[in-house]
Design a protein around this motif. Structure first.
Motif, PDB file in Angstrom:
ATOM      1  N   THR A 103      41.972  39.444  37.634  1.00 38.39           N
ATOM      2  CA  THR A 103      42.566  39.665  38.956  1.00 38.39           C
ATOM      3  C   THR A 103      41.781  39.018  40.086  1.00 38.39           C
ATOM      4  OG1 THR A 103      41.433  41.816  39.069  1.00 38.39           O
ATOM      5  CG2 THR A 103      43.709  41.817  38.298  1.00 38.39           C
ATOM      6  N   SER A 104      40.614  38.458  39.820  1.00 42.20           N
ATOM      7  CA  SER A 104      39.809  37.797  40.852  1.00 42.20           C
ATOM      8  C   SER A 104      40.328  36.394  41.109  1.00 42.20           C
ATOM      9  CB  SER A 104      38.335  37.744  40.425  1.00 42.20           C
ATOM     10  OG  SER A 104      38.201  36.994  39.227  1.00 42.20           O
ATOM     11  N   VAL A 105      39.871  35.788  42.202  1.00 43.76           N
ATOM     12  CA  VAL A 105      40.322  34.435  42.549  1.00 43.76           C
ATOM     13  C   VAL A 105      39.178  33.436  42.680  1.00 43.76           C
ATOM     14  CG1 VAL A 105      42.389  35.301  43.715  1.00 43.76           C
ATOM     15  CG2 VAL A 105      40.297  34.921  45.044  1.00 43.76           C
ATOM     16  N   SER A 106      37.969  33.886  42.925  1.00 41.56           N
ATOM     17  CA  SER A 106      36.868  32.963  43.205  1.00 41.56           C
ATOM     18  C   SER A 106      36.340  32.331  41.927  1.00 41.56           C
ATOM     19  CB  SER A 106      35.726  33.695  43.915  1.00 41.56           C
ATOM     20  OG  SER A 106      35.087  34.589  43.026  1.00 41.56           O
ATOM     21  N   ASN A 141      33.248  31.938  41.325  1.00 39.38           N
ATOM     22  CA  ASN A 141      32.081  32.726  40.911  1.00 39.38           C
ATOM     23  C   ASN A 141      32.424  33.826  39.930  1.00 39.38           C
ATOM     24  OD1 ASN A 141      29.971  31.485  42.187  1.00 39.38           O
ATOM     25  ND2 ASN A 141      29.323  33.287  43.295  1.00 39.38           N
ATOM     26  N   ILE A 142      33.503  34.541  40.184  1.00 42.79           N
ATOM     27  CA  ILE A 142      33.837  35.696  39.352  1.00 42.79           C
ATOM     28  C   ILE A 142      34.808  35.321  38.238  1.00 42.79           C
ATOM     29  CG2 ILE A 142      34.938  37.974  39.383  1.00 42.79           C
ATOM     30  CD1 ILE A 142      33.699  38.457  42.101  1.00 42.79           C
ATOM     31  N   LYS A 143      35.845  34.576  38.534  1.00 41.96           N
ATOM     32  CA  LYS A 143      36.846  34.247  37.515  1.00 41.96           C
ATOM     33  C   LYS A 143      36.317  33.243  36.496  1.00 41.96           C
ATOM     34  CE  LYS A 143      41.247  34.176  38.376  1.00 41.96           C
ATOM     35  NZ  LYS A 143      41.716  35.115  37.339  1.00 41.96           N
ATOM     36  N   GLU A 144      35.581  32.235  36.926  1.00 40.65           N
ATOM     37  CA  GLU A 144      35.131  31.171  36.029  1.00 40.65           C
ATOM     38  C   GLU A 144      33.705  31.380  35.528  1.00 40.65           C
ATOM     39  OE1 GLU A 144      37.196  28.959  34.974  1.00 40.65           O
ATOM     40  OE2 GLU A 144      38.832  29.410  36.362  1.00 40.65           O
ATOM     41  N   ARG A 145      32.793  31.713  36.453  1.00 41.80           N
ATOM     42  CA  ARG A 145      31.388  31.833  36.064  1.00 41.80           C
ATOM     43  C   ARG A 145      31.039  33.212  35.520  1.00 41.80           C
ATOM     44  NH1 ARG A 145      28.112  32.072  39.865  1.00 41.80           N
ATOM     45  NH2 ARG A 145      26.383  31.825  38.412  1.00 41.80           N
ATOM     46  N   LEU A 146      31.935  34.187  35.707  1.00 38.30           N
ATOM     47  CA  LEU A 146      31.734  35.553  35.208  1.00 38.30           C
ATOM     48  C   LEU A 146      30.465  36.177  35.782  1.00 38.30           C
ATOM     49  CD1 LEU A 146      32.709  35.032  31.439  1.00 38.30           C
ATOM     50  CD2 LEU A 146      34.192  35.448  33.420  1.00 38.30           C
ATOM     51  N   ASP A 147      30.222  35.941  37.059  1.00 37.12           N
ATOM     52  CA  ASP A 147      29.028  36.480  37.715  1.00 37.12           C
ATOM     53  C   ASP A 147      29.351  37.877  38.255  1.00 37.12           C
ATOM     54  OD1 ASP A 147      26.619  36.897  38.948  1.00 37.12           O
ATOM     55  OD2 ASP A 147      26.552  34.956  39.955  1.00 37.12           O
ATOM     56  N   PHE A 148      29.503  38.827  37.333  1.00 40.52           N
ATOM     57  CA  PHE A 148      29.823  40.203  37.696  1.00 40.52           C
ATOM     58  C   PHE A 148      29.371  41.137  36.585  1.00 40.52           C
ATOM     59  CE2 PHE A 148      33.593  38.652  35.412  1.00 40.52           C
ATOM     60  CZ  PHE A 148      33.749  39.644  34.451  1.00 40.52           C
ATOM     61  N   SER A 149      29.331  42.425  36.898  1.00 40.87           N
ATOM     62  CA  SER A 149      28.959  43.447  35.914  1.00 40.87           C
ATOM     63  C   SER A 149      29.736  44.721  36.190  1.00 40.87           C
ATOM     64  CB  SER A 149      27.454  43.745  35.964  1.00 40.87           C
ATOM     65  OG  SER A 149      26.704  42.606  35.605  1.00 40.87           O
ATOM     66  N   CYS A 150      30.023  45.461  35.128  1.00 43.58           N
ATOM     67  CA  CYS A 150      30.733  46.732  35.229  1.00 43.58           C
ATOM     68  C   CYS A 150      30.008  47.770  34.383  1.00 43.58           C
ATOM     69  CB  CYS A 150      32.169  46.602  34.743  1.00 43.58           C
ATOM     70  SG  CYS A 150      33.153  45.388  35.640  1.00 43.58           S
ATOM     71  N   SER A 209      40.060  39.290  48.402  1.00 41.60           N
ATOM     72  CA  SER A 209      40.774  39.378  47.128  1.00 41.60           C
ATOM     73  C   SER A 209      39.869  39.868  46.009  1.00 41.60           C
ATOM     74  CB  SER A 209      41.355  38.007  46.764  1.00 41.60           C
ATOM     75  OG  SER A 209      42.352  37.614  47.682  1.00 41.60           O
ATOM     76  N   ASP A 210      38.654  39.352  45.959  1.00 47.10           N
ATOM     77  CA  ASP A 210      37.744  39.747  44.872  1.00 47.10           C
ATOM     78  C   ASP A 210      37.306  41.199  45.001  1.00 47.10           C
ATOM     79  OD1 ASP A 210      37.952  37.307  43.688  1.00 47.10           O
ATOM     80  OD2 ASP A 210      36.016  36.539  44.367  1.00 47.10           O
ATOM     81  N   LEU A 211      37.143  41.683  46.223  1.00 48.76           N
ATOM     82  CA  LEU A 211      36.803  43.094  46.399  1.00 48.76           C
ATOM     83  C   LEU A 211      37.951  43.993  45.937  1.00 48.76           C
ATOM     84  CD1 LEU A 211      34.968  43.009  49.851  1.00 48.76           C
ATOM     85  CD2 LEU A 211      33.943  43.427  47.613  1.00 48.76           C
ATOM     86  N   GLN A 212      39.171  43.583  46.216  1.00 51.39           N
ATOM     87  CA  GLN A 212      40.308  44.350  45.720  1.00 51.39           C
ATOM     88  C   GLN A 212      40.371  44.295  44.198  1.00 51.39           C
ATOM     89  OE1 GLN A 212      44.055  43.938  47.868  1.00 51.39           O
ATOM     90  NE2 GLN A 212      42.978  43.120  49.638  1.00 51.39           N
TER      91      GLN A 212
END
Length: 580
Positions: free
Chosen positions: A32-35, A37-46, A203-206
């Motif tokens: 659901t992300s657009v950037s 950084n998050i959609k392609e590079r997977l620079d996130f954690s849950c 968008s990414d925060l949502q």
């Protein structure tokens, strides 16, 4: 305390169920992300957290996020007065979602924005869990595009800083408040801007909020299947199992020293000479340890200071990596550990100092120190090799792989993101389509790994040409001090950052058609205004070697190395692509 003993089958089942919840959150966030950084590079954690803020379980995302997010959740619990015993009553309710990124509130650096959502029992309305996600946003304002300035000296130059903001309150999304925090406030500081790509941030925060809600749905389903009492009981059992695993690890290390109290020591130096010093005192009887960073240098006049939560992240990651068991990384890993971190030091700086590089460089050097003290592995590249570029209207950020250090029975991998990062590089097709650049080279840097009985991995070469004038910045380490070898292994080559400047008559540096470019070393941390046709060429460090070269490798007898089984959102995505 849990009265009934843990059933080993249910213990394994719940450990994987909790982890699968976090993994599903990650899949939802990516989709659901657009950037980039998050959609392609997977620079996130849950991850999932207990009502007191303790980390329960996480997906195999970024260790630097996962160890520090607990600080963010615990800060909000105290700050908002959450819980029945709070003097002002319950500071959060169903339908609320909290946004935070301030280092003093458990953040790592400002581009990493954390979204925290409470989970309430459907029947009793009791607060039973938190779901949280942390994503690196491409631009949150500050003095440079990409919000990773290598030249910042105060946190006010690094972008939007939010201590606690209910981005959703009683189910209503606060768009005006988001604009105030990410556009208006950071732009009020001299020389700084608000976010240069608010639509992507919004968008990414949502997407993060949606990912947290996915986690809540799965937790509710788990409770319906096993009951709330059983679910909470195994939450505690999983934590206790991780604690026991770490205590056993520490006892094994002490036993190798043939002493009831083993003392380990290591000191490493940042490229500017600032020391990171560690003394580890292990009590074999209790299986506990004191990690004392006294001797570490003072905070820097620069951006490599690391908030205290980063140091905890690095330590918990190293302990989990050294435990040879399949356990979730959670709060239990730190239960046997006492950390001593001197105030106003590089690893525990004051609130207003610059910290953007501490998350991505200093964290890696802390890992070097811890693994070096335990003699567990040679040093890896020791840096995320952070490249940012952009203009006044957009910013791009990526991390670049390096070499992994060798160990007692393995060669280091080449061209990988190591230790505290677990992101991808931007795909060439995505990079060139979305930004005005050409990727000329992305290759293994042959010979950059340290030699030894087991050889360190090689770094990489990444050469990018800019098609229009752009401001580019590099934030890196291990450009002076080489990644160390271990047990007689050789150190790896240090990294290098080059500006290949196209010569121009108007600049006065043009000589002839046969001399089209100058090659300039820009050092470990620099910002350069590049013209059309200029290149930036990053040569990343390798990993150190293990053992003296020429020795004969001993045949493996008995137990073999544990095989790594890939899992997580990236693997799921690759499998779905191959299945098409």
């Amino acid at each position: 305390m849990v009265a009934s003993p843990a059933d080993p089958i249910l213990l394994s089942l719940f450990a994987n169920r909790f982890m699968s919840v976090a993994e599903a959150m990650g899949v939802a966030l990516q989709k659901t992300s657009v950037s980039t950084n998050i959609k392609e590079r997977l620079d996130f954690s849950c991850a999932l957290f207990a009502p007191n803020g303790d980390l329960i379980a996480n997906a195999p995302h970024l260790p630097v996020h996962l160890g520090s997010m607990s600080f963010a959740v615990k800060f909000q619990i105290e700050h908002l007065g959450i819980g029945p015993d709070a003097p002002s009553g319950n500071g959060i309710e169903e339908g609320d979602v909290i946004l935070t990124n301030a280092p003093k509130a458990g953040g790592s650096h400002l581009p990493d924005v954390t979204i925290i959502t409470p989970v309430f029992d459907k029947v009793t309305k009791e607060l039973i869990f938190f779901t949280a996600s942390r994503g690196h946003h491409a631009d949150v304002g500050g003095i440079l595009p990409g919000s990773m300035p290598p030249t910042s000296t105060t946190i006010f130059e690094e972008g939007a800083q939010v201590t606690s903001f209910k981005i959703v309150k009683k189910g209503k999304f606060d768009q005006a408040g988001l604009v105030r925090h990410f556009v208006d406030i950071p732009a009020s500081y001299t020389g700084s801007s608000g976010t240069r790509c608010f639509r992507d941030v919004n968008s990414d925060l949502q997407a993060q909020i949606a990912a947290n809600n996915k986690g809540i749905q799965l937790i509710d389903a788990m409770i319906q299947e096993y009951t709330l009492e059983t679910t909470l009981a195994y939450m505690t059992h999983i934590r206790n199992n991780a604690e026991l695993s770490v205590r056993n690890l520490l006892r094994e290390v002490a036993a190798r020293h043939s002493s009831p109290e083993a003392i380990l020591h290591r000191i490493e130096y940042m490229d500017d000479g600032t020391p990171i010093e560690l003394n580890v005192t292990i009590n074999a009887e209790s299986g506990s340890a004191v990690f004392d960073f006294t001797g570490t240098g003072p905070e820097m006049w620069g951006s490599l200071n690391a908030p205290i939560s980063i140091c905890y992240s690095a330590v918990i990651y190293c302990l989990r990596a050294m435990v040879n068991q399949d356990i979730p990384l959670n709060a239990g890993c730190l239960a046997p550990i006492t950390l001593i971190i001197p105030p106003n030091s590089l690893l525990n700086p004051s609130e207003t100092c610059a910290v953007v590089g501490g998350n991505v460089t200093t964290s890696m050097r802390i890992v070097d120190v811890v693994l070096g003290a335990f003699k567990s592995a040679a040093a890896s590249g020791g840096c995320c090799n952070n490249l940012t570029f952009g203009t006044a209207s957009w910013g791009m950020y990526e991390t670049i792989a390096s070499g992994a250090g060798a160990g007692a029975d393995w060669d280091g991998e080449s061209g990988v993101h190591t230790h505290m990062t677990n992101t991808r590089i931007t795909d060439p097709e995505v990079l060139e389509r979305r930004y005005p650049v050409l990727l000329h080279e992305f290759s293994i840097r042959d010979g950059s790994g340290g030699d030894g009985l087991y050889r360190g991995g090689d770094g990489v070469v990444r050469d990018i040409e800019f098609l229009e004038p752009i401001q580019a910045s590099i934030l890196s380490e291990r450009r002076v001090h080489r990644p160390y070898g271990m047990a007689g292994g050789q150190p790896a080559k240090s990294g290098q950052n080059l500006w290949i400047k196209k010569t121009r008559k108007e600049d006065g540096d043009w000589k002839s058609e046969n001399d089209p470019a100058r090659i300039i070393s820009i050092g470990g941390r620099a910002t350069v205004k590049m013209g059309a046709g200029d290149h930036i060429k990053i040569l990343t460090p390798g990993g150190g070697g293990w053992g003296a070269a020429g020795e004969k490798r001993a045949p493996k007898v008995g137990a073999t190395r544990q095989v790594f089984v890939p899992r997580g959102s990236l693997v799921d995505r690759q499998a779905s692509q191959l299945g098409v």
